[in-house]
Design an enzyme around this catalytic site. Sequence first.
Site, PDB file in Angstrom:
ATOM      1  N   ASP A  19      -2.671  10.533   3.690  1.00  0.00           N
ATOM      2  CA  ASP A  19      -4.128  10.298   3.822  1.00  0.00           C
ATOM      3  C   ASP A  19      -4.789  11.218   4.464  1.00  0.00           C
ATOM      4  OD1 ASP A  19      -6.764   9.037   3.822  1.00  0.00           O
ATOM      5  OD2 ASP A  19      -6.146   7.349   5.337  1.00  0.00           O
ATOM      6  N   ASP A  76     -12.159   7.254   3.862  1.00  0.00           N
ATOM      7  CA  ASP A  76     -11.060   6.980   4.753  1.00  0.00           C
ATOM      8  C   ASP A  76     -10.520   5.563   4.667  1.00  0.00           C
ATOM      9  OD1 ASP A  76      -8.785   7.616   6.194  1.00  0.00           O
ATOM     10  OD2 ASP A  76      -9.846   7.893   8.099  1.00  0.00           O
ATOM     11  N   ARG A  83      -7.686  -0.259   1.008  1.00  0.00           N
ATOM     12  CA  ARG A  83      -8.136  -1.621   0.363  1.00  0.00           C
ATOM     13  C   ARG A  83      -8.765  -1.254  -1.000  1.00  0.00           C
ATOM     14  NH1 ARG A  83     -12.282  -2.124   5.192  1.00  0.00           N
ATOM     15  NH2 ARG A  83     -10.387  -0.812   6.156  1.00  0.00           N
ATOM     16  N   GLU A 111      -9.668   3.936   2.308  1.00  0.00           N
ATOM     17  CA  GLU A 111      -9.032   4.043   0.668  1.00  0.00           C
ATOM     18  C   GLU A 111      -8.085   2.878   0.371  1.00  0.00           C
ATOM     19  OE1 GLU A 111      -5.998   5.215   2.758  1.00  0.00           O
ATOM     20  OE2 GLU A 111      -7.886   5.785   3.127  1.00  0.00           O
ATOM     21  N   LYS A 141     -10.133  13.200   8.048  1.00  0.00           N
ATOM     22  CA  LYS A 141      -9.629  12.895   9.654  1.00  0.00           C
ATOM     23  C   LYS A 141      -9.354  14.030  10.469  1.00  0.00           C
ATOM     24  CE  LYS A 141      -6.444   9.140   7.987  1.00  0.00           C
ATOM     25  NZ  LYS A 141      -6.894   8.116   8.928  1.00  0.00           N
ATOM     26  N   LYS A 167       0.739  -1.146   0.037  1.00  0.00           N
ATOM     27  CA  LYS A 167       0.174   0.050   0.058  1.00  0.00           C
ATOM     28  C   LYS A 167       0.874   1.070   0.029  1.00  0.00           C
ATOM     29  CE  LYS A 167      -3.155   2.540   2.979  1.00  0.00           C
ATOM     30  NZ  LYS A 167      -3.903   2.556   4.391  1.00  0.00           N
TER      31      LYS A 167
END
Length: 459
Positions: A232, A309, A313, A311, A239, A227
């Site tokens: 993020d 959030d 996966r 994301e 967040k 990943k």
Amino acid sequence: MSPKFAHPSSDAVKLIAVHSDQLDTALAALEPARADWLKATGFDGAIGAHALLSGATGGVALAVVGLGKTGQSRTRFAIAAGASRLPEGVYTLATEMTGAALDEAALGLLLTGYRFDRYKPAKAPLPAFTAPAGVDATRLEALAAGECLTRDLINTPASDMGPAELAAAAQSLAQAHGASCTVTLGDDLLEQNFPLIHTVGRASPRAPRLIDMRWGQSGPKLTLVGKGVCFDTGGLNLKPGASMGLMKKDMGGAATVLGLAHMIMALGLAVQLRVLIPAVENAVDGSAFRPGDVLTSRKGLTVEINNTDAEGRLVLADALALADEDQPDQIISMATLTGAARVAVGPDLAPFYTTDDTMARALPQAAGEVADPVWQMPFHAPYEAMIEPEIADLDNAPSGGFAGSITAALFLRRFVTATPYTHFDIYGWNPTAAPARPKGGTGQGARALLAALPEVLDL
């Protein structure tokens, strides 16, 4: 620069490591004056204890560090706690340790030389250590180099480690080992071939991309998927600030597979290695994907978005589908995927899931031998219903909050159908300094995997 063992030298200072419950025996083996000096200074053999003893001419002739109690397993790389506090110089470990214990000690000594000094130079010169007799110095230096690469990539802030910089790091690694590395980017190519990667990364001015590195012409096919979310924000499900502070480490899975790839290539494992990294930044603008959207993956499975959030996966799904199309002998993914994994096992353990019985048996055993702890979690089939919404094939963020790491792993497993599959849900960060592991980015599971691969792939 990765730490290396120092060249043997006649000027090297002898280093001995002493268990606290064997202190009397160790002192009895020293000259009486030196033993008396250690007693007088209060040296007790505890982890972190260290002392220097002078020779006849006044220079340092002997260094002593503590290992704590015999058999104490609470602290990995215990020797590094005291050794890292020694002054500049070259030291040679004199020990009766053998096998895994000696390898752990030697690797711990090597890793005391790691510093992330890209933005601020190291404050003081560091001690150096020769390779102890009985270790494979080349192998340990390869492990240390892979670990240091992982740490450097994670520690680099997102301002200097976006998708382009992550791709450049992979290309540099490929060039160093004679591997090939291609990068797919551009709205048309990504949207058509890797739609989830494109969707997650399209809101950022730093274009998303898929990194594909290949090395080796013979042997079993091994594909690593990491990943690579370089930062993020959470997307439209933004967040809070406290949760965003460490998000430079959200590419820790990519950093770890690159570190592992270095180990594999440097040691010349007889495998056909492929490394896939979906590299994106999950940002916010008018083109950001939304809660409630239904997206179609490379595999054709549809995904309802219930939290932007979740994301990681999504980008992994497209990369795993590509990996599976090649039908390798083993697919391994690594990702800083869920907070649920941290709640379950904390920051120090690397939880993994696997469909391969050989991996399930070999990996924990190897982890214990190389001081790289892992813990198996279940692909619990009854929880499949939790990731199946009414209007799409899959839900990227099931409601309820239960079994978050397991449901994420089950989600990823849907994209691997032809190949044995192992998934790591790692943290990638050391929250407090520990022997040979400073606060900051850290690799998890790579050395354990490296040690398990010969059995898993029948090398």
